[in-house]
Design a protein around this motif. Structure first.
Motif, PDB file in Angstrom:
ATOM      1  N   TYR A 107       0.964  -0.794   0.081  1.00  0.00           N
ATOM      2  CA  TYR A 107      -0.069  -0.022  -0.020  1.00  0.00           C
ATOM      3  C   TYR A 107       0.967   1.333  -0.040  1.00  0.00           C
ATOM      4  O   TYR A 107       0.767   2.319  -0.709  1.00  0.00           O
ATOM      5  CB  TYR A 107      -0.800   0.093   1.350  1.00  0.00           C
ATOM      6  N   LEU A 108       1.897   1.168   0.653  1.00  0.00           N
ATOM      7  CA  LEU A 108       2.539   2.383   0.970  1.00  0.00           C
ATOM      8  C   LEU A 108       3.569   2.535  -0.317  1.00  0.00           C
ATOM      9  O   LEU A 108       3.651   3.830  -0.849  1.00  0.00           O
ATOM     10  CB  LEU A 108       3.684   2.208   2.062  1.00  0.00           C
ATOM     11  N   HIS A 109       3.909   1.532  -1.168  1.00  0.00           N
ATOM     12  CA  HIS A 109       4.414   1.525  -2.322  1.00  0.00           C
ATOM     13  C   HIS A 109       3.738   2.053  -3.264  1.00  0.00           C
ATOM     14  O   HIS A 109       4.060   3.217  -4.279  1.00  0.00           O
ATOM     15  CB  HIS A 109       4.926   0.001  -2.876  1.00  0.00           C
ATOM     16  N   SER A 110       2.301   1.985  -3.301  1.00  0.00           N
ATOM     17  CA  SER A 110       1.454   2.296  -4.449  1.00  0.00           C
ATOM     18  C   SER A 110       1.186   4.105  -4.114  1.00  0.00           C
ATOM     19  O   SER A 110       1.060   4.872  -5.083  1.00  0.00           O
ATOM     20  CB  SER A 110       0.085   1.892  -4.219  1.00  0.00           C
ATOM     21  N   VAL A 111       1.336   4.391  -2.621  1.00  0.00           N
ATOM     22  CA  VAL A 111       0.975   5.688  -2.293  1.00  0.00           C
ATOM     23  C   VAL A 111       2.396   6.733  -2.772  1.00  0.00           C
ATOM     24  O   VAL A 111       1.986   7.565  -3.465  1.00  0.00           O
ATOM     25  CB  VAL A 111       0.867   5.904  -0.922  1.00  0.00           C
TER      26      VAL A 111
END
Length: 304
Positions: A289-293
Motif C-alpha cells: 500500500y505504501l509503495h502505491s502511495v
C-alpha cells in the motif's frame, strides 16, 4: 510463480533487455507496478485511515499514520482490521541502534505476524542453537534456501559426531545390554533421543535471523561472534521494490520485509515442498500500500 516474481523479471533495470514488440508497453507498465497480483487483504481500511490523516499515538503521542514505529502499535487501525499471519518458523530481527525507525520495514512483520516475530536492538542478541537457526545475509559463504536444509543437517551431524564419538566408545558395552533389553520389551519404541533426532532431521529449522539496518551498517552486526557460526543464507535473483533505494547498492539488496517474504516463499516451495498459494503475501500488506502511495505521489510530481 507469483505475479511479483514475474513482474520483477520485467524490471527495466534487469540485464536482459525487453524485446521491442507490441507487448513492450504492457511490460513497462507491469514493471512500474511490481507488487500487483499478490493475494492481499483489502486495503480499504488503510485508505480510510489515510483520508482521516495522521493521529497521535496513544503511547508516545507521536503523529503517526497506520502504526507507530516507535511503540510498535497500530494507530487509527484496529488489530481486527488487518490480516494476521502464522509463520512456519520464528523470525528474529536484529536492528541496528542507528537505524531510523520511520524508515524501517521490520515493524510491518511484527504487526502482521506478532506471535512469530521478535525485534531486538543491537547489541542485544539472544543465544542461538546453531543447529536450528540460520542468518539471512549475503556473504561469500552464504548458501541458497534450496541448499540450506542440507547444510543444517551436515552441521548438526558434524557437531553430534564431535560431541558423542569418544563417550560412545566408553559406554558401548554397558549400553548395548541395556538397549538390547529395552528393544526386546518394546520393539516398536525408540529412545527419546532417537525420536527427537528423527524429527529434527525432517524439520531442523526453528528460527531465522534477519539484520535490519542500512547496508553500510550491516558489517558490525553480521560479523558479531554470536552470529558467526550460523549457516548464512542468501536470497539470490531478487530485486527490491523499496522506494528508499540506497545509492550505490545493487537492486538485490532487499528491504527487511521483502527479505522475510521472499525467504518464507522459497522455504515453503523448496523446503516444505508445497505449492505456494499466497500464504505469506499479506506480509506485504502495509508495504504494498505504501509503495502505491509513494508511486502516485511521484507521478503527480512528474518524477515517474
Amino acid at each position: 510463480m507469483s505475479s511479483l516474481d514475474q513482474d520483477q523479471r520485467l524490471h527495466p533495470c534487469c540485464r536482459d533487455k525487453i524485446t521491442v514488440s507490441s507487448d513492450s508497453l504492457d511490460a513497462r507498465e507491469l514493471a512500474k507496478q511490481p507488487l500487483q497480483g499478490l493475494k492481499l487483504a483489502s486495503h480499504a481500511v488503510l485508505e480510510k485511515a489515510q483520508q482521516r490523516g495522521r493521529l497521535k499515538c496513544s503511547k508516545c503521542g507521536g503523529s503517526r499514520m497506520f502504526f507507530c514505529y516507535t511503540c510498535c502499535s497500530l494507530v487509527g487501525v484496529s488489530v481486527q482490521e488487518i490480516p494476521l499471519i502464522k509463520l512456519p518458523v520464528k523470525i528474529d530481527i536484529i536492528k541496528h541502534p542507528n537505524e531510523t525507525d520511520g524508515k524501517s520495514t521490520a515493524i510491518h512483520a511484527k504487526l502482521l505476524a506478532p506471535s512469530d516475530v521478535t525485534i531486538y536492538t543491537y547489541p542485544c542478541i539472544p543465544e542461538y542453537d546453531k543447529d536450528k537457526v540460520v542468518l539471512v545475509f549475503p556473504s561469500p559463504r552464504a548458501v541458497s534456501v534450496q541448499n540450506m536444509m542440507q547444510h543444517l543437517h551436515n552441521a548438526t551431524d558434524s557437531r553430534s559426531y564431535d560431541r558423542t564419538y569418544e563417550p560412545c566408545l566408553k559406554r558401548l558395552k554397558r549400553e548395548e545390554v541395556q538397549e538390547a533389553t529395552h528393544t526386546a520389551e518394546n520393539p516398536e519404541s525408540g529412545t527419546p533421543d532417537e525420536t527427537e533426532g528423527s524429527e529434527s532431521k525432517v524439520y531442523p529449522l526453528q528460527r531465522v535471523v534477519f539484520i535490519d539496518s542500512t547496508w553500510n551498517q550491516t558489517n558490525k552486526i553480521s560479523t558479531d561472534e554470536r552470529l558467526q557460526d550460523l549457516v548464512q543464507v542468501e536470497l539470490k535473483m531478487r530485486k527490491t521494490c523499496f522506494w528508499r533505494h540506497q545509492k550505490g547498492k545493487p537492486e538485490s539488496y532487499l528491504a527487511t520485509i521483502e527479505a522475510i517474504y521472499y525467504f518464507l516463499k522459497d522455504f515453503h516451495e523448496h523446503c516444505l515442498a508445497q505449492e505456494y498459494n499466497g500464504e505469506y503475501d499479506n506480509l506485504l500488506f502495509f508495504y504494498s500500500y505504501l509503495h502505491s502511495v509513494v508511486n502516485k505521489a511521484k507521478s503527480s510530481a512528474g518524477k515517474c
